[in-house]
Design a protein around this motif. Structure first.
Motif, PDB file in Angstrom:
ATOM      1  N   VAL A 141      -3.789   5.638 -17.949  1.00 53.59           N
ATOM      2  CA  VAL A 141      -4.841   7.041 -18.132  1.00 53.59           C
ATOM      3  C   VAL A 141      -5.120   7.640 -16.980  1.00 53.59           C
ATOM      4  CG1 VAL A 141      -7.210   7.999 -19.147  1.00 53.59           C
ATOM      5  CG2 VAL A 141      -6.072   6.693 -20.423  1.00 53.59           C
ATOM      6  N   ALA A 142      -5.400   6.098 -16.315  1.00 54.01           N
ATOM      7  CA  ALA A 142      -5.702   6.344 -14.220  1.00 54.01           C
ATOM      8  C   ALA A 142      -4.568   6.852 -13.684  1.00 54.01           C
ATOM      9  CB  ALA A 142      -5.907   4.902 -14.014  1.00 54.01           C
ATOM     10  N   GLU A 143      -3.614   6.515 -14.460  1.00 58.91           N
ATOM     11  CA  GLU A 143      -1.695   7.109 -13.749  1.00 58.91           C
ATOM     12  C   GLU A 143      -1.724   8.810 -14.087  1.00 58.91           C
ATOM     13  OE1 GLU A 143      -0.272   6.356 -11.528  1.00 58.91           O
ATOM     14  OE2 GLU A 143       1.537   5.041 -11.982  1.00 58.91           O
ATOM     15  N   TYR A 144      -2.208   8.486 -15.930  1.00 60.69           N
ATOM     16  CA  TYR A 144      -1.890   9.899 -15.500  1.00 60.69           C
ATOM     17  C   TYR A 144      -3.278  11.205 -15.149  1.00 60.69           C
ATOM     18  CZ  TYR A 144      -4.022  14.170 -18.413  1.00 60.69           C
ATOM     19  OH  TYR A 144      -4.675  15.797 -19.000  1.00 60.69           O
ATOM     20  N   GLU A 145      -4.236  10.794 -15.204  1.00 62.24           N
ATOM     21  CA  GLU A 145      -5.496  11.671 -14.279  1.00 62.24           C
ATOM     22  C   GLU A 145      -4.655  11.832 -12.790  1.00 62.24           C
ATOM     23  OE1 GLU A 145      -9.055   9.086 -15.138  1.00 62.24           O
ATOM     24  OE2 GLU A 145      -9.242  10.145 -17.350  1.00 62.24           O
ATOM     25  N   ARG A 146      -4.133  10.604 -11.991  1.00 61.72           N
ATOM     26  CA  ARG A 146      -3.210  10.992 -10.886  1.00 61.72           C
ATOM     27  C   ARG A 146      -3.129  12.419 -11.214  1.00 61.72           C
ATOM     28  NH1 ARG A 146      -4.391   5.076  -9.817  1.00 61.72           N
ATOM     29  NH2 ARG A 146      -2.573   5.159 -11.381  1.00 61.72           N
ATOM     30  N   ALA A 147      -1.432  12.042 -11.493  1.00 57.49           N
ATOM     31  CA  ALA A 147      -0.428  13.343 -11.380  1.00 57.49           C
ATOM     32  C   ALA A 147      -1.306  14.414 -12.895  1.00 57.49           C
ATOM     33  CB  ALA A 147       0.449  12.308 -13.206  1.00 57.49           C
ATOM     34  N   ARG A 148      -1.856  14.488 -13.082  1.00 57.72           N
ATOM     35  CA  ARG A 148      -2.531  15.800 -14.009  1.00 57.72           C
ATOM     36  C   ARG A 148      -2.421  16.463 -12.468  1.00 57.72           C
ATOM     37  NH1 ARG A 148      -2.194  19.568 -15.308  1.00 57.72           N
ATOM     38  NH2 ARG A 148      -3.777  20.210 -17.068  1.00 57.72           N
ATOM     39  N   ASN A 149      -3.202  16.300 -11.175  1.00 55.26           N
ATOM     40  CA  ASN A 149      -3.652  17.132 -10.005  1.00 55.26           C
ATOM     41  C   ASN A 149      -2.511  17.205  -8.936  1.00 55.26           C
ATOM     42  OD1 ASN A 149      -5.891  17.764 -11.679  1.00 55.26           O
ATOM     43  ND2 ASN A 149      -6.794  15.822 -10.970  1.00 55.26           N
ATOM     44  N   HIS A 150      -1.527  16.667  -9.526  1.00 47.83           N
ATOM     45  CA  HIS A 150      -0.680  16.625  -8.507  1.00 47.83           C
ATOM     46  C   HIS A 150       0.276  17.885  -8.221  1.00 47.83           C
ATOM     47  CE1 HIS A 150       2.810  14.907  -6.108  1.00 47.83           C
ATOM     48  NE2 HIS A 150       2.178  14.440  -5.737  1.00 47.83           N
ATOM     49  N   LYS A 151       0.767  18.026  -7.311  1.00 45.79           N
ATOM     50  CA  LYS A 151       2.138  19.135  -6.808  1.00 45.79           C
ATOM     51  C   LYS A 151       2.952  19.423  -7.774  1.00 45.79           C
ATOM     52  CE  LYS A 151       3.795  17.397  -2.854  1.00 45.79           C
ATOM     53  NZ  LYS A 151       4.375  18.100  -1.273  1.00 45.79           N
ATOM     54  N   TRP A 152       3.421  17.874  -8.258  1.00 47.61           N
ATOM     55  CA  TRP A 152       4.775  18.058  -9.010  1.00 47.61           C
ATOM     56  C   TRP A 152       4.510  18.181 -10.390  1.00 47.61           C
ATOM     57  CZ3 TRP A 152       6.813  13.715  -5.217  1.00 47.61           C
ATOM     58  CH2 TRP A 152       7.591  15.154  -3.348  1.00 47.61           C
ATOM     59  N   TYR A 153       3.240  17.915 -11.076  1.00 46.38           N
ATOM     60  CA  TYR A 153       2.761  17.698 -12.645  1.00 46.38           C
ATOM     61  C   TYR A 153       3.821  18.311 -13.368  1.00 46.38           C
ATOM     62  CZ  TYR A 153       0.675  18.956 -16.836  1.00 46.38           C
ATOM     63  OH  TYR A 153       0.325  18.473 -18.202  1.00 46.38           O
ATOM     64  N   MET A 154       4.505  19.821 -13.175  1.00 46.73           N
ATOM     65  CA  MET A 154       4.527  19.942 -13.877  1.00 46.73           C
ATOM     66  C   MET A 154       6.329  19.664 -14.063  1.00 46.73           C
ATOM     67  SD  MET A 154       4.174  22.234 -16.644  1.00 46.73           S
ATOM     68  CE  MET A 154       2.205  22.819 -16.182  1.00 46.73           C
ATOM     69  N   THR A 155       6.439  19.654 -13.437  1.00 47.68           N
ATOM     70  CA  THR A 155       8.547  18.883 -13.061  1.00 47.68           C
ATOM     71  C   THR A 155       7.796  17.330 -14.291  1.00 47.68           C
ATOM     72  OG1 THR A 155       8.155  19.424 -10.706  1.00 47.68           O
ATOM     73  CG2 THR A 155       9.781  18.712 -11.919  1.00 47.68           C
ATOM     74  N   SER A 156       7.561  16.668 -14.053  1.00 45.32           N
ATOM     75  CA  SER A 156       6.873  15.760 -15.047  1.00 45.32           C
ATOM     76  C   SER A 156       7.010  16.062 -16.443  1.00 45.32           C
ATOM     77  CB  SER A 156       6.451  14.593 -14.735  1.00 45.32           C
ATOM     78  OG  SER A 156       6.199  13.738 -15.191  1.00 45.32           O
ATOM     79  N   ARG A 157       5.730  16.985 -16.272  1.00 41.03           N
ATOM     80  CA  ARG A 157       5.422  17.624 -17.912  1.00 41.03           C
ATOM     81  C   ARG A 157       6.721  17.970 -18.753  1.00 41.03           C
ATOM     82  NH1 ARG A 157       3.220  16.289 -21.191  1.00 41.03           N
ATOM     83  NH2 ARG A 157       0.888  15.951 -19.991  1.00 41.03           N
ATOM     84  N   LEU A 158       7.918  19.257 -17.881  1.00 39.25           N
ATOM     85  CA  LEU A 158       9.238  18.818 -18.650  1.00 39.25           C
ATOM     86  C   LEU A 158       9.387  17.968 -18.545  1.00 39.25           C
ATOM     87  CD1 LEU A 158       9.906  22.388 -16.280  1.00 39.25           C
ATOM     88  CD2 LEU A 158       9.345  22.221 -18.097  1.00 39.25           C
TER      89      LEU A 158
END
Ligand SMILES: [Fe+2]
Ligand SMILES: [Fe+2]
Length: 256
Positions: free
Chosen positions: A183-200
């Protein structure tokens, strides 16, 4: 030692030795690492002296295991795909989906490599292991995306139409909740500039594997050539921070 941290009984030890003997090769003794025993539910390790005593005149394997497909002296990522990744269908289907969807090559590569932790090595925390393996050879954005898909796949994003995979309900049960570190990692990733790359990665992750889908590693050779910095010495021999991981895949039964 067994699962209760007690020394093995003689018969348990005999069973283990027998299992080790099954791995005995004609000239060398191949050994299983402690981790392989742990995966069998045993806190145990191969005892060097006992194995030597049981195999008079033999030595331990310190290189290639002849039971596995041979690897070239300077292995490439493609060689690992062919000779060490236990399954490539999911990776190829995900990357094909990204390619057909017009994604940039870096996203296609991220999809192609996102689960190599699982297919070659280890399931637990596969995103982290996979990212570590490829980190020296790809753009930082790609390894970051591979690492973070570990957490992102558990969290829906309605803005892009990503839902919690129904497959996970089947796999883990309806009551499974990601652990706090995820959960904590998700919250960090959610606001990261590369979020969408990982989301893809998660959006192209093909959960319903199609056994009839026509996918081929050859379709990705050029993209790998352009986006994966293959070391000229071969993966494992280039003195990178993850060389040892590639060597371990190459020689999983080396004694040390
Ligand atoms: Fe994954
Ligand atoms: Fe996947």
């Amino acid at each position: 030692m067994n699962e209760h941290n007690k020394p093995l009984t003689l018969s348990e030890r005999a069973d283990e030795l027998e299992e080790e003997m099954m791995h005995e090769l004609s000239a060398r003794i191949a050994t299983k690492s402690t981790f392989c025993y742990l995966a069998d539910g045993k806190v145990a390790m191969a005892e060097g002296q006992a194995l030597l005593a049981a195999n008079p005149g033999k030595h331990f394997l310190m290189g290639a295991d002849p039971r596995l497909p041979p690897m070239p002296d300077k292995p490439t990522l493609i060689d690992f795909f062919k000779a060490r990744f236990a399954s490539t269908a999911h990776l190829l289907q995900s990357a094909t989906h990204a390619l057909k969807g017009g994604q940039p090559e870096k996203v296609v590569l991220a999809c192609l490599l996102h689960d190599i932790g699982v297919t070659s090595f280890i399931r637990c925390d596969h995103g982290y292991w996979g990212a570590q393996m490829i980190e020296p050879y790809v753009d930082e954005e790609i390894s970051w995306a591979v690492r973070m898909h570990q957490a992102l796949r558990f969290f829906p994003d309605p803005s892009v139409g990503y839902e919690y995979p129904q497959m996970y309900v089947k796999l883990f049960g309806a009551d499974y909740k990601p652990e706090p570190y995820i959960v904590a990692e998700y919250e960090r990733a959610r606001n990261h500039k590369w979020y969408m790359t990982s989301r893809l990665i998660t959006m192209n992750d093909i959960y319903a594997f199609d056994p009839d889908a026509k996918v081929n590693l050859d379709d990705f050779v050029d993209i790998i050539g352009r986006t994966f910095k293959q070391p000229k010495e071969g993966l494992g021999f280039d003195n990178s921070p993850s060389s040892h991981m590639w060597r371990t895949l190459m020689w999983p039964t080396r004694f040390l």
